[in-house]
Design an enzyme around this catalytic site. Structure first.
Site: not given
Ligand code: NAD
Ligand code: LMR
Length: 372
Positions: A181, A216
């Site tokens: 953010d 967030h």
């Molecule tokens: P993605 O689907 O590309 O990757 C997720 C990974 O987690 C996959 O490789 C999957 O196999 C693995 N996984 C699922 N269950 C699992 C388990 N039990 N143990 C180990 N690995 C497991 O998703 P992404 O784009 O990398 O996003 C991941 C998460 O991060 C999402 O929930 C997304 O909303 C979040 N996110 C948070 C922020 C933030 O600002 N905090 C920003 C972007 C995304």
């Molecule tokens: C973001 O802010 O980009 C992440 O939290 C992923 C989402 O779901 O928007």
């Protein structure tokens, strides 16, 4: 073999674990750690990167590929391949110094982060159980990336509480990463200043810092432009536009990716910025770091609530979690910088904060009610 080397030298090793390392964020973040961390921190200690994912084929390929990168950071792949799936998590988590968790499903267009709650709460609960079993909780730092952060940090902390391990003070070393953010705040503001040729006092290659507090997701995100001097010459309309863009920045990426996930590269960048500070702490290069992340306010003692936190706590009874600037030492949260609340301007305090607190409280209740 990297693991054997790590075990021989575990006192001199900082072991960084990424759970969900084969995903969009996991891969990009792991690449930054393997390729860039070596250039960012000074150390005589060994740095080891342990990568776990349930997607066996993907993680094996990722680690094979990364093992050709010429930095001295050692690397190991962990996946559930055996009859006892816990064995791989045990090998991955044993002796961990810091665990990053991007495991979980991302949003598709039309979804909110809250729609991810059920499935991701199940995933982080399972991973928390393994952390409880295999990690030294008295020393460990945990950085959660998976959404919805606002509800999942309470899920994890409740799991620790129910396992009677809170005397490890793990709640002082559990952080939800909200850095994206303020990353967005900085680039959106810089772009606006450049596009409109508004003077800001910034050098050409200098980035502003936009403090962001709250939670967030959507209107739980409070960008604090009153404490960003680079925005001083913007009109209220321009500030309002930036606030809305930061609050809903995640939607821009979800729409642009057309069902193929949410922010990964900008998030890997944002979590890497945060990780570097923690590595400096773990290496002893810094005694204290100042970060903003989503934390449990139950780490406060009564004295702190009565002084710095008075204003915030008076807005809502029993608010338990909030993203706020915090000083962290090797033992965990040392000081919460509540003063930022006292300095909010009229709009931030009377418009943004009440909406944030109402929605945040409901997200926290969702998290605390899991599993029903
Ligand atoms: P993605 O689907 O590309 O990757 C997720 C990974 O987690 C996959 O490789 C999957 O196999 C693995 N996984 C699922 N269950 C699992 C388990 N039990 N143990 C180990 N690995 C497991 O998703 P992404 O784009 O990398 O996003 C991941 C998460 O991060 C999402 O929930 C997304 O909303 C979040 N996110 C948070 C922020 C933030 O600002 N905090 C920003 C972007 C995304
Ligand atoms: C973001 O802010 O980009 C992440 O939290 C992923 C989402 O779901 O928007």
């Amino acid at each position: 073999m990297p693991d054997a080397a790590v075990l021989q030298n575990k006192k001199d090793t900082i072991k960084i674990v990424v759970l969900g390392a084969a995903g969009g964020i996991g891969q990009s973040l792991s690449l930054l750690i393997k390729s860039q961390l070596y250039y960012m921190v000074k150390t005589e200690k060994r740095l080891h990167l342990a990568l776990y994912d349930i997607n066996k084929d993907a993680i094996a390929g990722v680690v094979a590929d990364m093992s050709h990168i010429d930095t001295p950071i050692t690397i190991s792949a962990h996946y559930s391949d055996s009859q006892d799936p816990n064995e791989s998590l045990k090998a991955c988590l044993t002796d961990a110094s810091i665990v990053l968790i991007p495991a979980g499903v991302p949003r598709k267009p039309g979804m909110t982060r809250d729609d991810l709650f059920k499935i991701n709460a199940g995933i982080v609960t399972q991973l928390t159980d393994s952390i409880i079993e295999y990690c030294d909780l008295k020393k460990l730092f945990i950085l959660l990336i998976s959404n919805p952060i606002n509800s999942l940090i309470p899920v994890i902390l409740n799991r620790f509480k129910n396992s009677n391990v809170v005397d490890s003070n793990i709640e002082k070393r559990l952080f939800g990463i909200t850095t994206l953010d303020s990353t967005r705040g900085a680039i959106f503001l810089k772009d606006m200043l450049n596009d409109l040729k508004i003077s800001s006092g910034l050098q050409l290659m200098e980035m502003p810092h936009v403090p962001v507090i709250g939670g967030h997701s959507g209107d739980t995100i409070i960008p604090v432009f009153s404490q960003c001097s680079a925005a001083d010459n913007l009109s209220q309309d321009q500030i309002s536009h930036l606030i809305h863009r930061i609050q809903y920045g995640g939607d821009e990426i979800v729409m642009a990716k057309k069902g193929k996930g949410s922010a990964t590269l900008s998030m890997a960048h944002s979590s890497f910025k945060m990780l570097i500070k923690f590595i400096d702490l773990l290496l002893g290069n810094s005694n204290d770091i100042t970060i903003t992340s989503y934390i449990s306010l139950t780490t406060l003692d009564d004295n702190e609530i009565a002084t710095g936190g008075k204003e915030l706590m008076s807005r809502i009874n029993n608010l338990k979690y909030f993203a706020i600037p915090t000083v962290v030492s090797i033992d965990g949260i040392k000081e919460i910088k509540f003063k930022i609340i006292d300095y909010l301007n009229y709009n931030e305090f009377n418009e943004l904060l009440p909406i944030c607190l109402e929605n945040l409280n409901s997200n926290i209740i969702t998290g605390e009610s899991f599993p029903k």
